[in-house]
Design a protein around this motif. Structure first.
Motif, PDB file in Angstrom:
ATOM      1  N   LEU A 184       0.804  -1.211   0.000  1.00  0.00           N
ATOM      2  CA  LEU A 184       0.000   0.000   0.000  1.00  0.00           C
ATOM      3  C   LEU A 184       0.841   1.268   0.000  1.00  0.00           C
ATOM      4  CD1 LEU A 184      -2.104  -2.196   0.702  1.00  0.00           C
ATOM      5  CD2 LEU A 184      -3.199  -0.519   2.189  1.00  0.00           C
ATOM      6  N   GLY A 185       2.175   1.101   0.139  1.00  0.00           N
ATOM      7  CA  GLY A 185       3.069   2.245   0.056  1.00  0.00           C
ATOM      8  C   GLY A 185       3.006   3.183   1.229  1.00  0.00           C
ATOM      9  N   THR A 186       2.710   2.667   2.412  1.00  0.00           N
ATOM     10  CA  THR A 186       2.639   3.512   3.596  1.00  0.00           C
ATOM     11  C   THR A 186       2.907   2.699   4.854  1.00  0.00           C
ATOM     12  OG1 THR A 186       1.189   4.916   4.961  1.00  0.00           O
ATOM     13  CG2 THR A 186       0.139   3.170   3.688  1.00  0.00           C
ATOM     14  N   LYS A 187       3.485   3.348   5.856  1.00  0.00           N
ATOM     15  CA  LYS A 187       3.682   2.687   7.144  1.00  0.00           C
ATOM     16  C   LYS A 187       2.388   2.646   7.955  1.00  0.00           C
ATOM     17  CE  LYS A 187       8.577   3.921   7.780  1.00  0.00           C
ATOM     18  NZ  LYS A 187       9.532   4.628   8.657  1.00  0.00           N
ATOM     19  N   GLN A 188       1.398   3.425   7.532  1.00  0.00           N
ATOM     20  CA  GLN A 188       0.154   3.546   8.294  1.00  0.00           C
ATOM     21  C   GLN A 188      -0.839   2.450   7.934  1.00  0.00           C
ATOM     22  OE1 GLN A 188       0.475   5.865  10.656  1.00  0.00           O
ATOM     23  NE2 GLN A 188       2.446   6.269   9.675  1.00  0.00           N
ATOM     24  N   THR A 189      -0.353   1.249   7.834  1.00  0.00           N
ATOM     25  CA  THR A 189      -1.234   0.115   7.565  1.00  0.00           C
ATOM     26  C   THR A 189      -0.637  -1.121   8.205  1.00  0.00           C
ATOM     27  OG1 THR A 189      -2.366  -1.150   5.833  1.00  0.00           O
ATOM     28  CG2 THR A 189      -0.101  -0.521   5.396  1.00  0.00           C
ATOM     29  N   SER A 190      -1.420  -2.169   8.264  1.00  0.00           N
ATOM     30  CA  SER A 190      -0.936  -3.441   8.790  1.00  0.00           C
ATOM     31  C   SER A 190      -1.863  -4.553   8.322  1.00  0.00           C
ATOM     32  CB  SER A 190      -0.866  -3.420  10.328  1.00  0.00           C
ATOM     33  OG  SER A 190      -2.139  -3.170  10.882  1.00  0.00           O
ATOM     34  N   CYS A 225      -5.064  -6.155   3.966  1.00  0.00           N
ATOM     35  CA  CYS A 225      -4.332  -5.036   4.564  1.00  0.00           C
ATOM     36  C   CYS A 225      -5.276  -3.863   4.782  1.00  0.00           C
ATOM     37  CB  CYS A 225      -3.188  -4.592   3.651  1.00  0.00           C
ATOM     38  SG  CYS A 225      -2.026  -5.907   3.221  1.00  0.00           S
ATOM     39  N   ARG A 226      -5.146  -3.223   5.927  1.00  0.00           N
ATOM     40  CA  ARG A 226      -5.997  -2.077   6.254  1.00  0.00           C
ATOM     41  C   ARG A 226      -5.689  -0.909   5.323  1.00  0.00           C
ATOM     42  NH1 ARG A 226      -8.533   0.370  10.782  1.00  0.00           N
ATOM     43  NH2 ARG A 226      -9.086  -1.740  11.394  1.00  0.00           N
TER      44      ARG A 226
END
Length: 456
Positions: A258-264, A283-284
């Motif tokens: 997703l190209g972001t650290k703000q997911t898991s 993935c969120r």
């Protein structure tokens, strides 16, 4: 389509150029506490992932042997660039490149740098940090000159690089084109399907049609560079036991996809173990209550003493899977997001604030399985203690004769009154009701399934 079995082996040597944008992206994931050379560490991690991806492609290529086609992919050179090859973006975008134009740009770059003269590769692959877009108006993961292996600077492919298992599927598709194959028909679920989805049952192998294309192509290839091999080419032998990168960690895979650290990795939508998790994971999507499906990596732990292998959860003897809890394979959700509370933080922080009673809620228990395990009692019907926060407001003599085996099963555990029948006489009976857990409403649906458009 008829073909004959052949024992001839072909070695394909690939020159891989990695754009600087990919190195920069990997540097963003280096911990801020790291005091060494972050660029070097990022490139070391990219090297691990590229070699892992190519080794996995080799596993897929090995399925051609069923039809008498023996192909071995080797790494001629992994070249980290200090610049980006693709810098002309489509109008109105900041990172989108027309894939056909980008492929020509890469060919020109190879001429300018004399890469073919230097390395004498069989074909060249550019791993780009740009988003590829097809002339027909669809997203594309790669673009390849079909049947161009052994053709000097014309033997090229460009491909997006995420550092996830999507790269394996995309590169396997592109290499199929490079070796003379074409797309299978629209109903195919093999590697050369026009569209590759995570849930396709046969995406782990090439079809007999693809093998026939390749056999015909090899028979007409002149000169056939695949019959000679440079001694400096590296045979790719990375396995689950030797790979030390991050593609087996679903949380990091989600961040890269997703190209972001703000997911898991979404523990509530994704199965916790077994074959299903080896097909796709979720993935969120940051800032939403939804999750999107992506490709899981082969080799991902999927149960105690098991790993994903070709889409199924199979026995594994490596140390990493020996002591896994089947119901908590990956531990707590990295970041717990509960907009309805609202709460954003860690599972230990949430349970400490709102009490273990919330572990009775299935979605919360899935997201915080590691933390909830610490409060698990093992007692049927009282797995996480009291089901009301009111129990401890009263004396045990007041509540335990009435609620000891239900709402106050934790507070009253082991309680024995002096007179089991008359206990509580002289004290008013209290009325305790179930304390509704905090509403940990999390993921409520799912977005699109990740798709790889067939490379050209």
């Amino acid at each position: 389509m008829m073909y004959t079995i052949s024992a001839q082996s072909y070695v394909v040597e690939v020159y891989v150029a990695v754009e600087n944008k990919i190195t920069t992206t990997y540097m963003n994931y280096v911990p801020t506490t790291y005091t060494g050379n972050k660029r070097q560490l990022a490139q070391d991690n990219i090297s691990k992932d590229v070699q892992y991806a190519l080794a996995e492609v080799n596993k897929l290529l090995s399925t051609l042997s069923l039809y008498g086609v023996n192909v071995d992919l080797r790494l001629r050179k992994l070249d980290f660039l200090t610049t980006n090859v693709l810098t002309t973006y489509m109008a109105g975008t900041t990172n989108t490149v027309n894939s056909a134009s980008g492929k020509i740009t890469f060919q020109n770059w190879l001429l300018q740098t004399s890469a073919f003269t230097t390395y004498s590769y069989d074909f060249a692959l550019l791993l780009t940090g740009a988003d590829l877009y097809g002339t027909g108006g669809s997203t594309e993961s790669s673009n390849t000159n079909i049947g161009s292996v052994c053709n000097g600077v014309s033997g090229v492919s460009i491909a997006e690089f995420q550092g996830t298992y999507r790269d394996v599927v995309s590169l396997a598709h592109a290499i199929g084109f490079m070796l003379g194959a074409n797309n299978d028909d629209a109903t195919s679920t093999y590697i050369m399907s026009p569209y590759n989805y995570a849930t396709q049952p046969k995406r782990w192998s090439y079809s007999g049609i693809t093998a026939a294309y390749m056999k015909l192509f090899f028979s007409q290839l002149s000169p056939n560079c695949l019959l000679t091999t440079n001694s400096q080419s590296t045979r790719l032998t990375v396995s689950y036991g030797t790979y030390t990168g991050d593609e087996l960690n679903p949380d990091i895979v989600c961040q890269r996809a997703l190209g972001t650290k703000q997911t898991s990795f979404c523990r509530t939508l994704s199965p916790l173990n077994g074959d299903a998790v080896c097909s796709q994971i979720y993935c969120r999507v940051p800032g939403t209550l939804t999750c999107t499906a992506i490709f899981p990596s082969d080799g991902t732990p999927c149960n105690r003493q098991k790993r994903c292998n070709s889409g199924t959860c199979q026995p594994d003897s490596t140390a990493a899977t020996q002591n896994l809890d089947p119901n908590c394979v990956w531990g707590d959700q990295t970041t717990l997001e509960l907009p309805s509370v609202p709460y954003i933080g860690s599972c230990p922080g949430f349970v400490a604030l709102y009490k273990p009673i919330n572990c009775y809620v299935t979605s919360l228990q899935q997201q915080c399985c590691g933390t909830c395990k610490q409060y698990y009692t093992g007692r049927v019907g009282c797995e996480y203690g009291d089901k009301s926060l009111d129990c401890t407001k009263y004396t045990k003599a007041s509540v335990c004769p009435y609620y000891g085996n239900t709402l106050c099963c934790g507070y009253c555990y082991g309680y024995m009154g002096k007179r089991s029948i008359l206990d509580g006489i002289g004290q008013p009976r209290v009325n305790i009701t179930i304390t509704p857990p905090v509403n940990p409403r999390g993921v409520i649906g799912q977005e699109h399934k990740d798709r790889i458009s067939g490379p050209h």
